[in-house]
Design an enzyme around this catalytic site. Sequence first.
Site, PDB file in Angstrom:
ATOM      1  N   ALA A 269       0.876  -1.168  -0.109  1.00  0.00           N
ATOM      2  CA  ALA A 269       0.135   0.022  -0.128  1.00  0.00           C
ATOM      3  C   ALA A 269       0.916   1.243  -0.206  1.00  0.00           C
ATOM      4  O   ALA A 269       2.222   1.243   0.314  1.00  0.00           O
ATOM      5  CB  ALA A 269      -0.832  -0.018   1.243  1.00  0.00           C
ATOM      6  N   GLU A 271       0.954   5.554   1.258  1.00  0.00           N
ATOM      7  CA  GLU A 271       0.534   6.560   2.186  1.00  0.00           C
ATOM      8  C   GLU A 271       0.210   7.886   1.640  1.00  0.00           C
ATOM      9  O   GLU A 271       0.410   9.077   2.458  1.00  0.00           O
ATOM     10  CB  GLU A 271       1.375   6.771   3.389  1.00  0.00           C
ATOM     11  CG  GLU A 271       2.855   7.390   3.077  1.00  0.00           C
ATOM     12  CD  GLU A 271       4.056   6.361   2.608  1.00  0.00           C
ATOM     13  OE1 GLU A 271       3.694   5.098   2.238  1.00  0.00           O
ATOM     14  OE2 GLU A 271       4.974   6.680   2.754  1.00  0.00           O
ATOM     15  N   ASN A 272      -0.050   8.029   0.215  1.00  0.00           N
ATOM     16  CA  ASN A 272      -0.285   9.510  -0.337  1.00  0.00           C
ATOM     17  C   ASN A 272      -1.203  10.127   0.541  1.00  0.00           C
ATOM     18  O   ASN A 272      -2.147   9.653   1.069  1.00  0.00           O
ATOM     19  CB  ASN A 272      -1.043   9.377  -1.682  1.00  0.00           C
ATOM     20  CG  ASN A 272      -0.437   8.052  -2.469  1.00  0.00           C
ATOM     21  OD1 ASN A 272       0.758   8.100  -2.868  1.00  0.00           O
ATOM     22  ND2 ASN A 272      -1.097   7.137  -2.682  1.00  0.00           N
ATOM     23  N   GLU A 305      -0.252   2.569   7.007  1.00  0.00           N
ATOM     24  CA  GLU A 305      -0.128   3.841   6.028  1.00  0.00           C
ATOM     25  C   GLU A 305      -0.757   5.263   6.676  1.00  0.00           C
ATOM     26  O   GLU A 305      -0.746   6.047   6.418  1.00  0.00           O
ATOM     27  CB  GLU A 305      -1.304   3.443   4.730  1.00  0.00           C
ATOM     28  CG  GLU A 305      -0.867   2.126   3.951  1.00  0.00           C
ATOM     29  CD  GLU A 305       0.766   2.240   3.715  1.00  0.00           C
ATOM     30  OE1 GLU A 305       1.208   2.962   3.479  1.00  0.00           O
ATOM     31  OE2 GLU A 305       1.184   1.060   3.702  1.00  0.00           O
ATOM     32  N   HIS A 308       1.560   7.049   8.557  1.00  0.00           N
ATOM     33  CA  HIS A 308       2.520   7.661   7.911  1.00  0.00           C
ATOM     34  C   HIS A 308       1.896   9.230   7.911  1.00  0.00           C
ATOM     35  O   HIS A 308       2.889  10.015   7.412  1.00  0.00           O
ATOM     36  CB  HIS A 308       2.680   7.027   6.533  1.00  0.00           C
ATOM     37  CG  HIS A 308       3.625   6.229   6.419  1.00  0.00           C
ATOM     38  ND1 HIS A 308       4.926   6.344   6.674  1.00  0.00           N
ATOM     39  CD2 HIS A 308       3.612   4.710   5.668  1.00  0.00           C
ATOM     40  CE1 HIS A 308       5.856   5.336   6.234  1.00  0.00           C
ATOM     41  NE2 HIS A 308       4.932   4.308   5.537  1.00  0.00           N
ATOM     42  N   GLU A 327       9.794   4.611   7.685  1.00  0.00           N
ATOM     43  CA  GLU A 327       9.569   3.220   7.661  1.00  0.00           C
ATOM     44  C   GLU A 327       9.826   2.500   8.723  1.00  0.00           C
ATOM     45  O   GLU A 327       8.713   1.691   9.321  1.00  0.00           O
ATOM     46  CB  GLU A 327      10.036   2.637   6.274  1.00  0.00           C
ATOM     47  CG  GLU A 327       9.660   3.067   4.819  1.00  0.00           C
ATOM     48  CD  GLU A 327       7.964   3.243   4.711  1.00  0.00           C
ATOM     49  OE1 GLU A 327       7.493   2.524   5.381  1.00  0.00           O
ATOM     50  OE2 GLU A 327       7.539   3.746   3.472  1.00  0.00           O
TER      51      GLU A 327
END
Length: 881
Positions: A269, A271-272, A305, A308, A327
């Site tokens: 996945a 994390e936008n 996500e 983040h 990360e």
Amino acid sequence: MRTDTGQVFRLEDYRPSDYIIPQTSLTFRLHPDATSVLAELTVARRHGASKNAPLILSGDGLVLKRIELDGLPLAASAYQASPDQLIIPAPPSAETFRLTLETELSPSTNSALMGLFRTNGVYCTQCEAEGFRRITYFLDRPDILSVYTVRVEAPKNAAPLLLSNGNRQETGDLADGWHYAVWHDPFPKPSYLFALVAGDLGVVTDSFVTASGRKVDLGVYVEHGKERFATYAMDALKRSMRWDEEAFGREYDLDIFNIVAVSDFNMGAMENKGLNIFNDKYVLADDETATDADFANIEAIIAHEYFHNWTGNRITCRDWFQLCLKEGLTVFRDHEFSADQRSRPVKRIAEVRTLRAHQFPEDQGPLAHPVRPRRYREINNFYTATVYEKGSEVVRMIRTILGAEMFRAGMDLYFERHDGEAATVEDFVKVFEDVSGRDLQQFALWYNQAGTPNLTVSTSHDAAKREFVIEIEQSVPPTPSESRKRLMHIPLAFGLVGSDGKDIAHGGADDAAVENGVIHVKKRRHVVRFSGIAERPALSLNRGFSAPVTLSVEQRGEDQFFLARHDSDPFSRWQSYNTLLTEALIAAFRDGLGGKQPRFPERLVELAGIIAADEELEHAFRALALSLPGEADIAREIGKNIDPDVIFVSREALAAAVAQSNEHVLRKLYGSLEFTGRFSPDAASAGRRALRNMLLDYLAILPGGADLASRHFADATNMTDRAAALAILTHRHGETEQAKDALAAFEERYRADPLVMDKWLTIQATAPGAATLEKVRALTEYPGFTMTNPNRVRALIGTFATANQTAFNRADGAGYDFFARAVLEIEGRNPQLAARLATALRSWRSLEPERQGKAREALLLISGTENLSADLRDIVERTLA
Ligand code: TRP
Ligand code: ZN
């Protein structure tokens, strides 16, 4: 495909860019093979940069259609554009200017799944790490933070849904059945967090009220008809949002948070900002289709996500060498979340098993690198277990050293001091030094030095002096390009366990290195003396796996058995039994090499039955304790001259011994764990299923085993039990009618669901024995299989190479050869996927000589191919070096 330029990037070469891009405005006119992207960049000269500095923007396979400066077309002599770069040698002398660029993209033929691509008819982007440069020319580096405004235009019928980062500002209709949406993200962000999704999708909506009372609209977008499979993900999202407020004081910051599930995705996945994009495998679930492991993964990745948003987005990385800054820290946070949502000890055991299975072999092989690498050729190849999992362990050690409260104070300072910045590992370590007043410089070596430290430990007791002595010596084995290692700061949580199973108070250590139940190993050798210890205790060391090291402990055999039953730390209890099992399996392997039948200590085999039936222990804990070290675990512990067939036989012999000696207990327990109530994915119910399925694995070895497993399969009311029974049947009784019938029944039932069929592929690909290779080869022709979908490839070819020791490592080398050819085929479309797959060959040097030769041939077949991608060439060349 970008072929290798051989360029090496080095940490020490970092320098800020001459220009910055405070504002970015993008207009997308979507079309399957002619999407137009208009980028209007506000460019500013960085304070202190030379007025003569050229502006150099990165591209990757771009076609420039138009270029304007401050609204005027730029003369051809004033710039140089290639697919990979745009250079303006003499930009305007004004401090700020506007650069307008138009590029044209073909999302439908973008099979690398980086930049703008199509998946199942949906337009989707992936920009981390360097995908934004496949959309427009840009300063595509994480220290360039820009405020984005994004306008998306598309035909209404093909793409009723138009999403991007931030908040939706405006929507409206256009001529010819088109429409548009404008999104604005007020938080400056690096280009790798940009995202766009457009298409026709179903949605589950909900909302969340933050601690300070702001309402956030939540959406999980999935294929039409799949909405009911998205409810667990939505629930996990809301729990994550609450947890981050409670555990770290972090609140969500936009009015909207969206998650989109897509079926073609290179990793788990992304994390936008405000628009997380997921591999659908980590969103879609219900009891019919998902196993308990799937539910746990979904919960963890949704959390990861989401977390983040603060650790990665609000505070990002200065450069890609700092990748662990987001990360490792975010993995630590998702581990803690899962530990709080589930059983903490069980979660910790699972984490350590994963670390040992994935990170230890990386650290001990040719691809070893520090948690913060100093050089790379292809950054995509550094999204590794070392950066993620070991990176998380390093954060955990900081908490162990500082204590939970001081750690939290350090995190608070980190958020306060660096919000809105692109930070470094040094910044992170410094906040903990500042809040605690401690010197963490030696500790910081964990970021900079590769390799798994080993500690040699011995103990002695002097009854007359009432003294217990622990001697510890540290060493770090050499790794590629780091032959000389420096001494590490290793925090070892420990306990001295008395004969009543209780910890002995040990106020009397004479070594300053002991503090609050932790030995701080900092020197090469420590001698720690405890006084006032009348009776010899058992030493419980590295409790909770406080440091990611290997231990060679010289200890009385009975101590290990004693700790396996009585250590107050559940992790160490599990560890003690697991160590005993591993030692027995290594001995059996040596016997097997010498042509002897393996034999196992009776006590060890009996203990399995005792643990299984111990009602004081959680079901999930018992399942983990009974799960024998895997073939790859055993191989790793042996280290060299590996013959996977002999390992397999030894392990099977131990499983049979456990099943035979404990048949009565195991059968009785198996019967008592049957459950007919309503399905729930909660940890306790999952633990119960895990134990029962583990028992089935043993019972299936005994006479009547195929029938029992076949009944378990037929009676299953959820995917966990069904998949477990199918795997046991296929792996233990693959030749029987029962196994064939079950595989056929499963296929019949789930043919139309690719994610469920991935399990069917994996179960067959992981069946032990040389013959599986032909099965896998045949399955590549199965209509439901395609080399173009990363999930399919990983389910069949990935698991074959990483989770089938006997078939992949066939003595004739046919497994390696098949694999190398598959990797080359995939590489033509998707270099990132191919490179990741190829890491399956990283432990080739630990094989026995014949297999080593065959594996090397397969690697040479890859490296000898012309025009390899930078991704794959980097992996094979480091693996061969
Ligand atoms: N940053 C993502 C995460 O850890 C992972 C990621 C990096 C990724 N590169 C990617 C995901 C490329 C998909 C494709 O959460
Ligand atoms: Zn991440």
